[in-house]
Design a protein around this motif. Structure first.
Motif, short mmCIF file in Angstrom:
data_model
loop_
_atom_site.label_atom_id
_atom_site.label_comp_id
_atom_site.label_asym_id
_atom_site.label_seq_id
_atom_site.Cartn_x
_atom_site.Cartn_y
_atom_site.Cartn_z
N THR A 1 0.88 -1.24 -0.16
CA THR A 1 0.11 -0.12 -0.11
C THR A 1 0.82 1.24 0.00
OG1 THR A 1 -1.47 1.35 1.46
CG2 THR A 1 -0.23 -0.43 2.52
N PRO A 2 0.50 2.30 -0.73
CA PRO A 2 1.33 3.38 -0.62
C PRO A 2 1.21 4.42 0.73
CG PRO A 2 -0.76 3.73 -2.13
CD PRO A 2 -0.84 2.38 -1.66
N PHE A 3 0.02 3.69 1.33
CA PHE A 3 -0.13 4.78 2.77
C PHE A 3 0.61 3.85 3.85
CE2 PHE A 3 -4.15 4.59 0.11
CZ PHE A 3 -3.91 5.82 -0.40
N VAL A 4 1.84 4.23 3.94
CA VAL A 4 2.55 3.71 5.05
C VAL A 4 3.04 5.07 5.90
CG1 VAL A 4 4.54 2.42 5.81
CG2 VAL A 4 3.36 1.83 3.90
N VAL A 5 2.84 5.05 7.34
CA VAL A 5 3.14 6.16 7.88
C VAL A 5 3.96 5.35 9.30
CG1 VAL A 5 2.21 7.80 9.84
CG2 VAL A 5 0.95 7.13 7.59
N SER A 6 5.05 6.01 9.45
CA SER A 6 5.91 5.72 10.87
C SER A 6 5.94 7.00 11.72
CB SER A 6 7.27 4.84 10.41
OG SER A 6 7.89 5.95 9.77
N VAL A 7 5.72 6.42 12.89
CA VAL A 7 5.54 7.46 14.03
C VAL A 7 6.66 6.93 15.09
CG1 VAL A 7 3.44 8.62 13.59
CG2 VAL A 7 3.59 6.63 15.00
N HIS A 8 7.05 8.03 15.98
CA HIS A 8 8.18 7.99 16.92
C HIS A 8 7.49 8.51 18.14
CE1 HIS A 8 12.11 7.37 17.99
NE2 HIS A 8 12.31 7.04 16.86
N ALA A 9 7.67 7.90 19.07
CA ALA A 9 7.12 8.11 20.41
C ALA A 9 7.30 9.70 20.87
CB ALA A 9 7.43 7.39 21.69
N LYS A 10 8.38 10.19 20.53
CA LYS A 10 8.97 11.58 21.04
C LYS A 10 8.02 12.41 20.20
CE LYS A 10 12.88 11.61 19.78
NZ LYS A 10 14.15 12.30 19.37
N GLU A 11 7.51 12.10 18.98
CA GLU A 11 6.47 13.38 18.44
C GLU A 11 4.96 13.20 18.77
OE1 GLU A 11 9.19 12.03 14.20
OE2 GLU A 11 7.04 11.03 14.92
#
Lengths: 509, 614
Positions: free
Chosen positions: B61-71
């Motif tokens: 899928t083109p919809f890949v998001v990665s998030v970091h706890a700090k943000e």
């Protein structure tokens, strides 16, 4: 007949059975001056026979039957019937709600508070009514509303379209909302009662303190035919603000009984098998799981997951549909195992099914046990052990454990009274960094230089939530920590480094 | 590992079996994720996640998001972050806007998405593509934020399927600890394990260190330092590689003769054109001196006086060194494959341990080697044949040492030929196989063996001892310690002390050293003092520091000042006016360095924060 609001909610809290809610409703109806025509109110009461039955306490059955046949004036009858069919075991609640709502153009009670456990069909019943009867409503999940502005926005755009919502100022206050609502409703006055449904209303308590009281009497504030329905899992007592507020009508959704669960779960039976077989399957399933889980959603998930296993003997031709006992024998141990793992979500459904496939080869279940899997660097393990010792030993006993010539210290006389109770019962205590390092240096067998990486390992342990930082005032000079792992965990860790942690724990002397 | 991700994501599109409509994959990164280097927030798994992200984007899928706890300290921020990455920077919420716009966009987003996906897939698929959210560090997230986010997402799963990927560093049970059942029951959890960090380390070792391709080598001590940091401190392969890079830099910087540390042809070329200075340097290399000593006296004179001769010899030695490396690694692998299956791993479980002991000293002189050979001597026939076959495979793949391979295959053939004649022996050796792990039994068998050998040896035993002799001879020939090879300093980096100092820093020790011995840092002869005395010429900070070492937990500021003045009065030129100010400045500098802090326990006192030498 008019009673004080106090006795009203008390009654509702005490009598949680449907008939109780009924009485409550009746009282509420009488206590509040709802501008309905007196004639129709009388009709309502006559039909329900409430005035008599308030005293006689009608049985569940009679009310249920009555309310199913009850036609609510103003709503199409066949829609009501299909609605009642779609909401099994919630006929009573449905009827009560409908009666509460009255006819579409009548004013309804300003605020209704519906509470009950998870998966008792609160939102489902309310939203089904709204959707099927095509009533104007705004359904808002309070989890989503990180600010009250969002709530206002959603309500306005549901009632008056997105254009109206766009008129809200950037950081709208309650009065902005009321003003805008008034303005809009004067342009398009309500022909039917408008409903605002607030799901997970318990989140409202964290918002602005004036929001909840204002919403409870929104009808009064905006001068419009609007009713606020609050849905929550917790009781009204936990909501009531200190300053007091308008008391909403309390309405309880009771848990489903076992028979009701069977009835509901039997609904989604497999098309290729008879409904009777599915019903008996559900009976078996509930026999295993009912004692630990009454959540309808969870039970449905389990039912779907294990049905194929149940049908295995049928497909192989080993049993007939009538051999319930045989089928039971086949499925029972399987369900017991399912209870251990699937319910806790330790394995996914796919993995569970795969495991069932190759069950014959490997009988032992691959359960993910908690501590066997954590790998830590060598010194981190010792840091964790030291933290555990510092958390669960009184600081005064450190001499005894970590000095070579500590002299004899008796356990009984040595400590104050409160220290004699097991520290493991009291939970971990905070300790300063100095103490942690001192214990660390004495438990680790080799000489360790105080390198930067040792200290960064401590902060890594904090990020991994194995340690937790206590207090916020003096983080730079003398930070304090707590060890937040269990005894089993630390035993497993210390076994891997060959350290006998029990010998150093004051509780186990 | 990555193939698995893909399969699952694809499988998820097909499988709609579960009532829980939300699917969460959680990757359990057991050790890799243990990041702990001085606030460097780039743990090993950053790379893993990046490649996973790319892979998902390419294939699922083109919809890949990665998030970091700090943000993501609050739900609002988390949603904002997710939306920003999903909808492109153009739609991003600018910081001035109020918080609710983010959520408004979220609700709009759910409408936008099905449309977008339809246009992307040309409506081939009835289902819309899932949105993948990667939580890089699950443990660091605030659990309330996660719960809210999952609840919100669960409301939209009908229109928009979500996949969550949690990067967990500890254990899968962390999910149950962080999320209540009401939330975790919304998830359909699948667990993936990444390779353990030691396996990663082993592959790095195989590719970079146990390889004759690269001329740069590490000495045994350096390897021990690097592996020590890895195992004892951080479990980070990335740091290990950084250490390797650092030692390479350090080697080429500190050792002028490292110009010879390159591929064979280039090295020979540069050896021909060595400058006079470098020839002199070669003469001073300990390994070269050792080499000279072994030569004839006439040759010695030649080596010490004739530069041209040295250059020629040097070329020859370099050739030898390269040949040694070429032969060394295959034989090392053979020996490891032979001994790694022995009980108790006398020569180490990992090939790196064997490597370290090989380049350090004569392996055949160690006790461990003897016991390994003893164990090899009692191997059953089928085991021996299997082990030898493995060795033959290794040698075949390298295409050198063909004569050794020939001999090995010859042995294998002879061992197999024995089969028919000595079926009786096979049974005996088969029995031994079962007793293999029991130490007591082992001892007994050894003793029995000893006594039997004196009696008589059957053909298999004769052949087996021949095989062992052969292996022993190989080890003695090819696994000679690298540190004894002439000119090894060219390729081997061996200053482990420097490496330890640079990679495993001790900031506090150096501060304390600087304060108690300012002489080393200021290079001022007059500051050199005996232990225990305080020179008044030292900087104020050093004096104050030394004085505070004599105090207890609480330090009386007035006493401290008095002592300071006493020390200062020893100096000849003094202006009393500024001494108070200097003292106060020194004390505040001490506080800044973290040695003391102000306390409310007693007036006019400060609390001391550090104890002991460390």
């Amino acid at each position: 007949m008019v009673s004080t609001p106090l006795s009203k909610w008390k009654l509702a809290a005490i009598t949680s059975a449907p008939c109780g809610a009924y009485m409550n409703y009746a009282e509420g109806l009488m206590a509040s001056n709802i501008p309905t025509s007196p004639q129709e109110t009388a009709v309502d009461f006559q039909e329900m026979g409430l005035q008599d039955k308030l005293l006689r306490k009608p049985t569940n059955q009679s009310i249920t039957r009555m309310s199913v046949t009850l036609q609510c004036p103003g709503y199409p009858e066949d829609t009501l019937r299909s609605l009642a069919e779609r909401l099994p075991c919630r006929e009573t609640q449905l009827a009560t709600l409908l009666a509460l709502m009255g006819q579409p153009d009548q004013y309804s009670y300003p605020s209704v508070f519906i509470y009950g456990h998870r998966a008792t069909g609160k939102s489902h019943v309310v939203l089904s009514i709204m959707k099927d009867l095509e009533l104007p409503h705004a359904s808002v999940d309070c989890v989503e509303c990180v600010s009250s502005g969002l709530l206002f926005h959603q309500v306005l755009s549901a009632f008056f379209g997105p254009d109206a919502a766009a008129l809200l100022p950037r950081c709208p206050s309650l009065s902005d909302f009321v003003r805008l609502y008034k303005q809009m409703s004067s342009n398009s006055p309500a022909t039917q009662t408008r409903y605002i449904i607030l799901d997970r209303a318990e989140r409202m308590r964290d918002m602005d303190f004036s929001l909840l009281p204002a919403l409870l009497r929104l009808q009064e504030l905006v001068n419009d035919n609007v009713t606020v329905i609050l849905l929550s899992e917790i009781v009204w007592e936990k909501f009531r603000p200190n300053t007091g507020c308008f008391e909403p009508l309390l309405f309880h959704f009771p848990d489903y009984s076992k028979a009701e669960l069977v009835q509901i779960l039997s609904w989604d039976h497999h098309p290729s098998y008879t409904p009777e077989l599915y019903a008996s399957y559900i009976n078996i399933l509930l026999g295993v799981f009912f004692s630990v889980c009454r959540d309808l959603r969870e039970l449905r998930h389990l039912a779907v997951l294990n049905f194929s296993k149940f049908c295995e003997p049928l497909e192989k031709g080993e049993a007939k549909e009538s051999d319930i006992h045989k089928l039971w024998k086949n499925i029972e141990p399987h369900l017991q195992r399912a209870m251990q793992t699937v319910y806790l979500r330790e394995v996914s459904s796919v993995q569970w099914e795969q495991q069932q496939m190759d069950e014959k080869e490997a009988t032992t279940l691959r359960v993910l046990s908690a501590h066997a899997h954590i790998e830590l660097p060598y010194y981190s393990k010792f840091l964790l052990i030291a933290a555990y010792l510092a958390s669960f030993n009184p600081a005064r006993t450190d001499r005894r454990f970590f000095l070579k010539s500590h002299g004899k210290i008796r356990k009984t006389n040595f400590l104050k009274k409160h220290e004699k109770t097991s520290n493991h019962l009291l939970g971990p205590k905070p300790f300063p960094l100095d103490r942690l390092m001192a214990i660390f240096y004495s438990v680790v067998d080799s000489r360790v230089a105080p390198t930067a990486s040792i200290f960064s390992q401590i902060s890594s342990l904090v990020t991994l939530q194995l340690l937790s930082q206590v207090g916020h005032d003096d983080q730079l000079d003398s930070p304090k920590y707590k060890c937040s792992v269990s005894l089993d965990f630390i035993l497993a860790i210390s076994r891997t480094v060959g350290f006998d942690v029990v010998k150093y724990l004051y509780d186990f002397l | 590992m990555h193939v698995d991700y893909c399969e699952i994501c694809d499988g998820k599109n097909i499988g709609t079996y579960s009532t829980a409509s939300l699917l969460a994959l959680s990757i359990i990164d057991l050790c890799e994720t243990f990041y702990c280097h001085l606030g460097v927030n780039v743990p090993d798994h950053a790379m893993t996640f990046r490649s996973l992200c790319n892979l998902l984007q390419d294939s699922v899928t083109p919809f890949v998001v990665s998030v970091h706890a700090k943000e993501c300290a609050a739900v609002k921020l988390l949603i904002q972050k997710v939306l920003e990455q999903l909808m492109g920077r153009g739609v991003s919420v600018d910081e001035e806007q109020e918080d609710d716009t983010a959520l408004l966009q979220r609700t709009q987003c759910t409408i936008i998405f099905p449309q977008r996906t339809e246009s992307l897939t040309n409506s081939d698929l009835p289902q819309s593509l899932p949105v993948v959210v990667i939580f890089k560090d699950f443990e660091a997230f605030n659990s309330q934020v996660l719960q809210d986010f999952i609840l919100i997402c669960s409301r939209y799963t009908q229109e928009l399927p979500f996949i969550f990927i949690f990067g967990i560093a500890t254990s899968p049970s962390a999910i149950q600890h962080r999320l209540p059942h009401s939330v975790s029951s919304l998830l359909c959890i699948e667990v993936f394990h990444s390779l353990s960090c030691t396996q990663h380390l082993a592959s790095v070792f195989d590719k970079l260190i146990l390889n004759s391709q690269f001329p740069f080598k590490l000495s045994s001590r350096v390897i021990q330092v690097l592996v020590g940091i890895f195992l004892y401190h951080d479990f980070s392969v990335q740091n290990f590689v950084k250490g390797l890079q650092f030692s390479m830099l350090e080697h080429f910087k500190s050792q002028p003769l490292s110009m010879l540390c390159c591929q064979k042809q280039e090295a020979l070329l540069s050896a021909k054109t060595l400058s006079k200075k470098n020839v002199e340097r070669i003469r001073h290399l300990p390994s070269f001196m050792r080499y000279v000593e072994t030569q004839e006296p006439q040759e010695q004179v030649q080596l010490l006086t004739n530069d041209e001769h040295v250059k020629e010899v040097c070329q020859q030695l370099l050739k030898n060194l390269h040949k040694y490396h070429k032969n060394y690694y295959p034989i090392l692998q053979c020996l490891h494959s032979l001994t790694s299956s022995l009980p108790k791993f006398p020569l180490g479980k990992h090939i790196r341990e064997l490597h370290v002991s090989c380049i350090e000293k004569n392996l055949w002189e160690t006790e461990e080697y003897d016991s390994a050979l003893q164990l090899l001597r009692i191997l059953a026939k089928d085991e021996l044949v299997a082990a030898l076959r493995k060795c033959a495979e290794i040698l075949k793949s390298t295409k050198i040492l063909q004569n050794v391979l020939q001999q090995l295959e010859d042995f294998i053939g002879r061992l197999e030929a024995l089969e028919e004649d000595s079926s009786g022996n096979g049974i005996i050796s088969g029995k031994m196989e079962y007793q293999r792990t029991d130490l007591f039994q082992l001892q007994k068998t050894l003793l029995e063996k000893e006594s039997r050998r004196t009696k008589r040896m059957n053909p298999f035993e004769v052949l087996r001892s021949q095989v062992i002799e052969f292996i022993d001879s190989l080890v003695r020939e090819y696994l000679t310690p690298a540190e004894l090879q002439p000119l090894n300093e060219v390729c081997y980096y061996n200053s482990s002390g420097v490496l330890r100092q640079r990679l495993n820093v001790t900031p506090r020790t150096s501060i304390q050293a600087a304060l108690s011995h300012p002489f080393y840092y200021l290079q001022n002869e007059s500051l050199k003092t005996d232990a225990g005395t305080i020179s008044s010429a030292a900087p104020d900070l050093c004096i104050v520091y030394k004085l505070h070492l004599e105090c207890g937990r609480l330090i009386n500021l007035y006493d401290w000042l008095e002592a300071f003045l006493t020390v200062m009065s020893a100096a000849e030129d003094q202006d009393t006016n500024s001494e108070d100010a200097r003292f106060i400045q020194a004390v505040s500098e001490m506080e800044f360095l973290g040695f003391i802090k102000s306390t409310k326990q007693k007036t006019d006192h400060v609390a001391r924060l550090t104890w002991g030498g460390c």
